[in-house]
Design a protein around this motif. Sequence first.
Motif, mmCIF file in Angstrom:
data_model
loop_
_atom_site.group_PDB
_atom_site.id
_atom_site.type_symbol
_atom_site.label_atom_id
_atom_site.label_comp_id
_atom_site.label_asym_id
_atom_site.label_seq_id
_atom_site.Cartn_x
_atom_site.Cartn_y
_atom_site.Cartn_z
ATOM 1 N N ASN A 189 0.774 -1.110 -0.025
ATOM 2 C CA ASN A 189 0.027 -0.098 -0.003
ATOM 3 C C ASN A 189 0.915 1.368 -0.126
ATOM 4 O OD1 ASN A 189 -2.442 -1.433 0.119
ATOM 5 N ND2 ASN A 189 -2.679 -1.336 2.135
ATOM 6 N N LYS A 218 -6.549 -1.435 -3.220
ATOM 7 C CA LYS A 218 -6.074 -1.351 -2.046
ATOM 8 C C LYS A 218 -5.722 -2.644 -1.268
ATOM 9 C CE LYS A 218 -5.031 1.558 2.301
ATOM 10 N NZ LYS A 218 -5.695 2.370 3.069
ATOM 11 N N ASP A 220 -5.445 -5.446 1.613
ATOM 12 C CA ASP A 220 -6.283 -5.502 3.128
ATOM 13 C C ASP A 220 -5.138 -5.774 4.008
ATOM 14 O OD1 ASP A 220 -7.902 -5.739 5.424
ATOM 15 O OD2 ASP A 220 -9.051 -7.341 4.562
ATOM 16 N N LYS A 222 -5.266 -5.259 7.187
ATOM 17 C CA LYS A 222 -5.901 -5.888 8.475
ATOM 18 C C LYS A 222 -5.636 -7.449 8.295
ATOM 19 C CE LYS A 222 -9.224 -2.788 10.249
ATOM 20 N NZ LYS A 222 -10.230 -2.347 10.457
ATOM 21 N N ALA A 223 -6.095 -7.855 7.054
ATOM 22 C CA ALA A 223 -6.097 -9.480 6.961
ATOM 23 C C ALA A 223 -4.471 -9.944 6.607
ATOM 24 C CB ALA A 223 -6.565 -9.821 5.620
#
Length: 578
Positions: A189, A218, A220, A222-223
């Motif tokens: 990112n 974008k 993820d 968090k994952a």
Amino acid sequence: MGHVKRKTFTRPFPAGAEIVSKKGSEYAEWLDRNGKKQSAPVTTGRDGSPRVRVEARTYTAIYRDGRGITREHATGCRAKRSAETVLAKLEQEAEKVRSGILSATESEMAKHQNAPVSEHIDNYIDHQTAKGVNSQRVKNTRSRLLRLADECNMHRLSDMTGDALERWLLDKAEHDDRTEKPMGAGARNGYREAAIGFGNWLVKKKRIKTNPFSEVPKADAKADCRRKRRALHDSELQKLLDVARCRPLQEAMTVRRGKNKGQLKANIRPEVRQRLERLGRERALIYKTMALTGLRKKELATLTVDRLELDVEPPHLVLNPNNEKNREGNAIPIRSDLADDLRVWLRDKAEEVRESNGQSGQHSEEELIYGLPPDTLLFDVPTGLLRILNLDLKAAGIPKKDSRGRTVDIHALRHTFGTMLSAAGVRPRTAQEAMRHSTLDLTMNVYTDPALLDVAGAIESLPSFTLGEGPAAAVESATAALKEGSSEDESSRLLAPVLAFNMHRSGQSGSTPVKMAVPDAAPAELLSRAVKSCYDNSKGPLSIADNEPFESGRLDLNQRPLRPERSALSRLSYAPIC
């Protein structure tokens, strides 16, 4: 009609040059680095020093654009004929703009198409620097853009496509040649953000029409989070502070070999002991300050004593906008106990400076702050603070990683600060302001460790409520009252709140057949009701009074004696089963 020429400019007087006269003018003669003799007219600079006027090696095209404005365009050509070819192309584009074939914007974009992408990147970096963006961020942006341009084969602006960037990001998600392992979502990112910012700048400067990277998805984060931080418990933080203060001296006193190996029996000179004690105290203060203020490492490392306001209420510090991440120069409140620690620290530090006859001799007493020069750093934050923290965690028996793979690092102290705010019951908006976050989601979901919040205690703090007596208990209570000789009116009043309304009782709202004969001596309450010999579709207000049999002299509505089975206890069959 346009033309080309070599522009002239002045440069400093060459070292070792001699001034000679030629045709009534002064010329400077010198040997260049190749040993070739050079000559140029001599002129005087603005500061009065001699300078030489030299001619550029390449030609510049001078022409009128499509709006009739005179423009100068560097052709980069040393041959005049080649420069004239470039001039002809520029004049053709200007003619197309004047005739309406091309717009002025499209004409400006066409001029940038053949320039290397690296040149545009340099211009973008200059723009970021002029805006005052953090130097480390500018450095990272330049490094990422140059890597993308090289590995995605983006040599010209026409080579910049979103598909090329997306393929590169997918490839790095599987394997990164630099690290020999997959690139995390956060790092990917970062490259995407740099490319989108660069594309937006190109659009703003009218070098391209649209941003080719705006539709790149974008990742993820968090994952696919590679670095998950956790906050420290209160007991862990206290243990860390105790170990950090004692460990420098303990390590110096620990015997490394021999029969006393591992024991604290090494001889330490008094001045060394004092220095190690001061080092441990400074290290513990660094940890405590970061955990109780939420300061980042760079913000603390660049904090000077003139930014402290410890003698006001409340005590606080004011960050330098150039050293803060969001560049705002926020004021950070300081706890009273931490303010006391800092006052003692500054007093002892000023005493050491006076004893060593250091910087204080360069300033008057009025210029000193807390007995120190204004530009004195509050702490000497080491560059290897993470390595030191890891050793302190090990000595304190605090695991670096927990069972969920979350780690403790320098920035975890900021997570600890945010978690302690939430655990203390601080309002989310106030916690967001204390953390200096742009969004509340960042404060609550990223910098708050839910594992350390007292959720059970919060639930226990909710107000308590009672359900009261149920229908069965109410019936038993009414029965007991009747057995004791209570009146029917009283027993009906006790049962009224818990009995359901009956559709066959007069006064119930809904479509109910009403066939009532009004007695001659009916009271005003009965006469006020609408009596019909058809279905009553009206839905008036529902109340207990409207749903109880009208009683007048122990007679029902038809002037018949009220039967015993119509008493309150006989009506229990209409109550719902709970």
